[in-house]
Design an enzyme around this catalytic site. Structure first.
Site, PDB file in Angstrom:
ATOM      1  N   LYS A   1       0.854  -1.070   0.056  1.00 36.72           N
ATOM      2  CA  LYS A   1       0.102   0.102   0.026  1.00 36.72           C
ATOM      3  C   LYS A   1       0.727   1.189  -0.084  1.00 36.72           C
ATOM      4  O   LYS A   1       0.594   2.242  -0.456  1.00 36.72           O
ATOM      5  CB  LYS A   1      -1.038   0.013   1.150  1.00 36.72           C
ATOM      6  CG  LYS A   1      -2.178  -0.896   0.785  1.00 36.72           C
ATOM      7  CD  LYS A   1      -3.213  -0.747   2.128  1.00 36.72           C
ATOM      8  CE  LYS A   1      -4.467  -1.522   1.340  1.00 36.72           C
ATOM      9  NZ  LYS A   1      -5.583  -1.378   2.228  1.00 36.72           N
TER      10      LYS A   1
ATOM     11  N   LYS B   1      -4.346  -9.923  -5.392  1.00 39.81           N
ATOM     12  CA  LYS B   1      -5.651 -10.054  -4.798  1.00 39.81           C
ATOM     13  C   LYS B   1      -6.628  -9.270  -5.220  1.00 39.81           C
ATOM     14  O   LYS B   1      -6.481  -7.967  -5.270  1.00 39.81           O
ATOM     15  CB  LYS B   1      -5.263  -9.976  -3.400  1.00 39.81           C
ATOM     16  CG  LYS B   1      -6.355 -10.065  -2.344  1.00 39.81           C
ATOM     17  CD  LYS B   1      -5.973  -9.326  -0.942  1.00 39.81           C
ATOM     18  CE  LYS B   1      -6.265  -7.874  -0.700  1.00 39.81           C
ATOM     19  NZ  LYS B   1      -7.421  -7.565  -0.469  1.00 39.81           N
TER      20      LYS B   1
ATOM     21  N   LYS C   1     -10.852  -3.761  -2.552  1.00 35.28           N
ATOM     22  CA  LYS C   1     -11.719  -2.598  -2.822  1.00 35.28           C
ATOM     23  C   LYS C   1     -11.105  -1.584  -3.392  1.00 35.28           C
ATOM     24  O   LYS C   1     -11.762  -0.705  -4.063  1.00 35.28           O
ATOM     25  CB  LYS C   1     -12.276  -2.136  -1.504  1.00 35.28           C
ATOM     26  CG  LYS C   1     -13.510  -2.894  -1.152  1.00 35.28           C
ATOM     27  CD  LYS C   1     -14.036  -2.430   0.410  1.00 35.28           C
ATOM     28  CE  LYS C   1     -13.737  -3.327   1.454  1.00 35.28           C
ATOM     29  NZ  LYS C   1     -12.644  -2.860   2.205  1.00 35.28           N
TER      30      LYS C   1
HETATM   31  P1  ATP Z   1      -8.682  -2.678   0.671  1.00 29.03           P
HETATM   32  O1  ATP Z   1      -8.238  -2.526  -0.925  1.00 29.03           O
HETATM   33  O2  ATP Z   1      -9.209  -1.084   1.049  1.00 29.03           O
HETATM   34  O3  ATP Z   1      -7.557  -3.050   1.538  1.00 29.03           O
HETATM   35  P2  ATP Z   1     -10.116  -5.137   0.655  1.00 29.03           P
HETATM   36  O4  ATP Z   1     -10.657  -5.597  -0.408  1.00 29.03           O
HETATM   37  O5  ATP Z   1      -8.532  -5.586   0.815  1.00 29.03           O
HETATM   38  O6  ATP Z   1      -9.975  -3.394   0.730  1.00 29.03           O
HETATM   39  P3  ATP Z   1     -10.514  -5.119   3.576  1.00 29.03           P
HETATM   40  O7  ATP Z   1     -11.652  -4.157   4.246  1.00 29.03           O
HETATM   41  O8  ATP Z   1      -8.972  -4.725   3.758  1.00 29.03           O
HETATM   42  O9  ATP Z   1     -10.786  -5.171   2.058  1.00 29.03           O
HETATM   43  O10 ATP Z   1     -10.695  -6.524   4.070  1.00 29.03           O
HETATM   44  C1  ATP Z   1     -11.902  -7.155   4.685  1.00 29.03           C
HETATM   45  C2  ATP Z   1     -12.142  -8.614   4.894  1.00 29.03           C
HETATM   46  O11 ATP Z   1     -12.064  -9.173   3.536  1.00 29.03           O
HETATM   47  C3  ATP Z   1     -10.701  -9.209   5.501  1.00 29.03           C
HETATM   48  O12 ATP Z   1     -11.018 -10.376   6.362  1.00 29.03           O
HETATM   49  C4  ATP Z   1      -9.754  -9.379   4.346  1.00 29.03           C
HETATM   50  O13 ATP Z   1      -9.034 -10.668   4.685  1.00 29.03           O
HETATM   51  C5  ATP Z   1     -10.932 -10.101   3.403  1.00 29.03           C
HETATM   52  N1  ATP Z   1     -10.540 -10.125   2.071  1.00 29.03           N
HETATM   53  C6  ATP Z   1     -10.050  -8.826   1.255  1.00 29.03           C
HETATM   54  N2  ATP Z   1      -9.763  -9.328   0.120  1.00 29.03           N
HETATM   55  C7  ATP Z   1      -9.825 -10.762  -0.076  1.00 29.03           C
HETATM   56  C8  ATP Z   1      -9.818 -11.370  -1.314  1.00 29.03           C
HETATM   57  N3  ATP Z   1      -9.469 -10.993  -2.266  1.00 29.03           N
HETATM   58  N4  ATP Z   1     -10.143 -12.709  -1.026  1.00 29.03           N
HETATM   59  C9  ATP Z   1     -10.647 -13.041   0.072  1.00 29.03           C
HETATM   60  N5  ATP Z   1     -10.803 -12.342   1.376  1.00 29.03           N
HETATM   61  C10 ATP Z   1     -10.435 -10.930   1.152  1.00 29.03           C
HETATM   62 MG    MG Z   2      -7.343  -4.987   2.630  1.00 24.25          MG
END
Ligand code: ATP
Ligand code: MG
Length: 329
Positions: free
Chosen positions: A112, A193, A196
């Site tokens: 990040k 991965k 969001k």
């Molecule tokens: P950001 O990009 O803002 O970090 P994010 O998609 O990584 O958003 P988070 O809010 O950081 O989402 O994570 C929320 C939950 O979703 C956590 O438990 C994280 O491990 C899970 N998670 C995030 N992305 C994935 C993915 N691609 N596959 C499975 N689990 C995920």
């Molecule tokens: Mg995340």
């Protein structure tokens, strides 16, 4: 007394199927086996810049989505992190027992901070705040996706260090990954991965995407040059699509193999799209109902915060006493 579960999501964008399959689906399944607390971690979201008006809107949208996927507010608490000041308070106390070296080698920090012109200190501190979120409630189980496993290990290291410096204080939290879908990859780039905050309209499927958008995104998903599905040499993109199908459908691996072996990618994508659409339809309907009910989401958030605050305050009080900080009692 039941053991406690804690987990959170950042209101940093649109909730996607990776978040659902990696975390929320698991929350719904295990919520009644524990005393469950699910959190909208807005203080984590501001570790990178968020438009204030959008962030405010995303917090309530996320709360409504937690309810729509099946979190039961009569049983489980749904809280906003910044509404319970003890999260930030405990984070400071834990910061003081955390070596900087532990933080600077975190994979998420490296990834990040690469994307930022100026790296805010919050990005480095992120895992300490996450440790505080979990340890504040003495949570025994933390259901997350695989990307958070490293932060959970660090949480245990911080807890252990605190316990050894100041005496037994924190419960050691256990990481709980889903059996399938622990790391859903980006549709446009199956080496990254699904996130969001990642750019690109073809990257993630949002839980609120309409059917035609879902179809379009899946039909355009990156695959490979093999002619058809071959389980002996699966490319990352095809593997990801199969995982999405399997996780949504709760199918055993054998059955997925039987259905898709030898199938062309066009047909695979059609079937994956229909599976995703049919699983998201009831959730989207519930979301619209919940969002249309004035004051409902706000009242769940308020009641939940009132319910969990005494637990959080008791931990902060205990930590203060252990550290020799000033307490009124
Ligand atoms: P950001 O990009 O803002 O970090 P994010 O998609 O990584 O958003 P988070 O809010 O950081 O989402 O994570 C929320 C939950 O979703 C956590 O438990 C994280 O491990 C899970 N998670 C995030 N992305 C994935 C993915 N691609 N596959 C499975 N689990 C995920
Ligand atoms: Mg995340």
């Amino acid at each position: 007394m039941k053991a406690r579960v804690f987990s959170g999501v950042q209101p940093s964008g649109n909730l996607h199927i990776g978040n659902y399959l990696g975390a929320l689906k698991n929350w719904v399944q295990i919520q009644y086996d524990y005393e469950s607390i699910f959190c909208i971690v807005d203080l984590h979201a501001v570790t990178v810049y968020q438009d204030p008006a959008e962030l405010r809107a995303k917090i309530e949208e996320l709360a409504a989505l937690f309810l729509a996927v099946g979190i039961d507010p009569k049983h489980s608490a749904i809280i906003v992190q910044s509404a319970v000041p003890a999260h930030a308070e405990l984070a400071w106390m834990l910061t003081c027992v955390t070596p900087v070296g532990w933080l600077s080698r975190m994979t998420q920090f490296k990834a990040k901070s690469e994307a930022q012109e100026t790296v805010g200190d919050g990005l480095l501190q992120y895992p300490v705040l996450m440790a505080a979120d979990i340890l504040l409630y003495q949570a025994a189980i933390v259901p997350v996706g695989d990307d958070q496993a490293q932060h959970l290990e660090l949480t245990r290291d911080i807890a252990q260090r605190f316990n050894s410096l100041y005496g037994e204080t924190f419960v050691m939290p256990e990481t709980r990954l889903p059996t399938v879908g622990e790391r859903i990859m980006g549709l446009d780039d199956p080496e990254t991965k699904m996130s969001k905050s990642a750019p690109g309209s073809g990257h993630a499927i949002a839980l609120l995407d309409p059917p035609d958008v879902i179809r379009k995104k899946i039909m355009r998903a990156t695959t490979d040059s093999n002619p058809a599905v071959d389980f002996d040499r699966l490319g990352a993109g095809v593997r990801n699509l199969l995982t999405i199908f399997q996780a949504f459908g709760d199918w055993p691996e054998e059955q997925v193999r039987g259905r898709f072996t030898g199938l062309g990618y066009g047909e695979l994508k059609k079937q994956v799209a229909e599976m995703v659409i049919s699983c998201l339809a009831p959730l989207q309907k519930r979301y619209r109902e919940i969002a249309a009910e004035p004051g409902y989401v706000a009242s769940v958030l308020k009641q939940s915060a009132e319910r969990v605050s005494p637990i959080a305050d008791a931990t902060v009080e205990l930590v203060k006493r252990r550290m020799g900080l000033y307490t009124q009692r």
